[in-house]
Design an enzyme around this catalytic site. Structure first.
Site, PDB file in Angstrom:
ATOM      1  N   THR A  80      24.190   4.789 -14.230  1.00 12.62           N
ATOM      2  CA  THR A  80      23.780   5.314 -12.929  1.00 12.62           C
ATOM      3  C   THR A  80      24.769   6.405 -12.542  1.00 12.62           C
ATOM      4  OG1 THR A  80      25.010   3.510 -11.867  1.00 12.62           O
ATOM      5  CG2 THR A  80      22.624   3.232 -12.081  1.00 12.62           C
ATOM      6  N   HIS A 253      13.365   4.252 -15.723  1.00 15.94           N
ATOM      7  CA  HIS A 253      14.351   5.001 -14.931  1.00 15.94           C
ATOM      8  C   HIS A 253      14.465   4.441 -13.510  1.00 15.94           C
ATOM      9  CE1 HIS A 253      16.583   8.872 -15.755  1.00 15.94           C
ATOM     10  NE2 HIS A 253      16.944   8.642 -14.513  1.00 15.94           N
ATOM     11  N   GLY A 286      14.681  -3.663 -12.163  1.00 18.15           N
ATOM     12  CA  GLY A 286      14.203  -4.748 -11.306  1.00 18.15           C
ATOM     13  C   GLY A 286      14.939  -6.058 -11.418  1.00 18.15           C
TER      14      GLY A 286
END
EC number: 1.1.3.15
Length: 365
Positions: A80, A253, A286
């Site tokens: 990230t 993504h 998720g």
């Protein structure tokens, strides 16, 4: 005073209270209607666990092998960008937490600390995530720097020939710091009056022509194994194998690129079946609970990658926040395994979960 989080979702609220709205939106937002962003989490809720009872649960072993490296749990830190927007220590704090928890950090090419600074700060196992620039010489230099500084693999992001339309960033007209890893190599000062300068930067610097045919070039410039990130279909899984990928990361993504593409957990089995055990398959997107990790492993993932929860922990409590996020997920997975009758990760099998497809088959019997 905010309550101490009891699960990783609690760190999201702490991050919201801590961060400027522009940066909070940057970390939390997805593309367009954010359908895929929401479905990444919701799809896990449609999978149930089938426990085995009266199994010895006195000792639970979460240790996992990834490309020959032993880590303490099947959870890695996803790549990230721009961690200094969350905390002044940036990726250095994240890497130190990964080291403490004995897991792998995948450093983003768009980090706010250089890959050398992260390598020098601790002994964490590190992979390096790569987007290919129009100037291939810059890409080659980045790969060589990663190899020279002890990174153990290259993670090639394959789903970003263009930047996804992230409307919160456009509304906020977000201005992001310059990219430290290409400082002095590539001009990242982009001036635009069309909203996010992040959009303009990505679209002006990345190579949209990079394709499967170019994987051979990437393999030719490094001895490191290459993982392909962004695979969502049987067809692309086979192409990754043909291209010599050492591993596949099932990823959309984080719902930040193409909206209305499938949630990753829903296509994991398709990719696993295509690969047929030839290379490891990992899942990104998720994951918020130990039960999510368990479900992913039951459907064939060797490990998962976690992104936003790490950023929320970093924003809320710095290095200790990242460490606590990882510990929470580990503790939840250990409990899930104990209650499901699995004493080690190899015992987690397809028979431990039931999907919508399973239920449809049972209704026909």
């Amino acid at each position: 005073m905010a309550e101490e989080p009891v699960n990783v979702n609690g760190f999201r609220e702490l991050a919201r209270q801590t961060l400027p709205k522009m940066y909070y939106d940057f970390f939390t937002g997805g593309a367009e209607d954010q359908y895929t962003l929401k479905e990444n989490e919701e799809a896990f809720h449609r999978i149930t666990i089938q426990p085995r009872i009266l199994v010895d649960a006195s000792s639970i072993d979460l240790s996992t092998m990834v490309l020959g490296y032993s880590i303490s749990m099947p959870v890695m830190i996803a790549p990230t960008s721009r961690h200094k927007l969350a905390n002044p220590s940036g990726e250095i704090a994240t890497a130190r937490a990964a080291s403490t928890c004995n897991t792998i950090m995948v450093l983003s090419v768009s980090s706010t600390c250089t890959l050398e600074e992260v390598a020098a700060c601790c002994n964490a196992l590190r992979f390096f995530q790569l987007c290919v620039y129009k100037r291939r010489d810059i890409t080659a230099k980045l790969v060589q720097r990663a190899e020279n500084n002890g990174y153990k693999a290259i993670v090639l992001t394959g789903d970003s020939p263009r930047h996804g339309r992230r409307e919160a960033d456009i509304k906020n007209k977000i201005i992001i710091p310059e990219l430290k890893n290409v400082e002095g190599l590539l001009s990242t000062k982009i001036v635009t009056d069309k909203g996010s300068n992040l959009d303009a930067l990505a679209n002006q610097t990345r190579d949209p022509s990079f394709s499967w045919e170019d994987i051979g070039w990437l393999k030719s410039i490094t001895k490191l194994p290459i993982l392909i990130k962004g695979v969502l279909t049987h067809e692309d899984a086979l192409k990754a194998l043909e291209g010599g990928a050492a591993g596949i990361i099932v990823s959309n993504h984080g719902g930040r690129q193409l909206d209305y593409c499938p949630p990753t957990i829903s296509v994991l089995e398709e990719v696993v079946h295509a690969v047929g055990g030839k290379v490891p398959v990992f899942l990104d997107g998720g994951v918020r609970r130990g039960t999510d990790i368990f479900k992913a492993m039951a459907l064939g993932a060797q490990a998962v990658l976690v992104g936003r929860p790490v950023l929320y922990g970093l924003a809320a409590k710095g290095e200790n926040g990242v460490r606590r996020v990882l510990e929470m997920l580990k503790e939840e997975l250990e409990l899930t395994m104990a209650l499901s009758g699995c004493s080690n990760v190899k015992e987690i099998t397809r028979s431990h979960v039931r999907t919508k497809h399973n239920r449809q088959l049972l209704s026909l019997l």
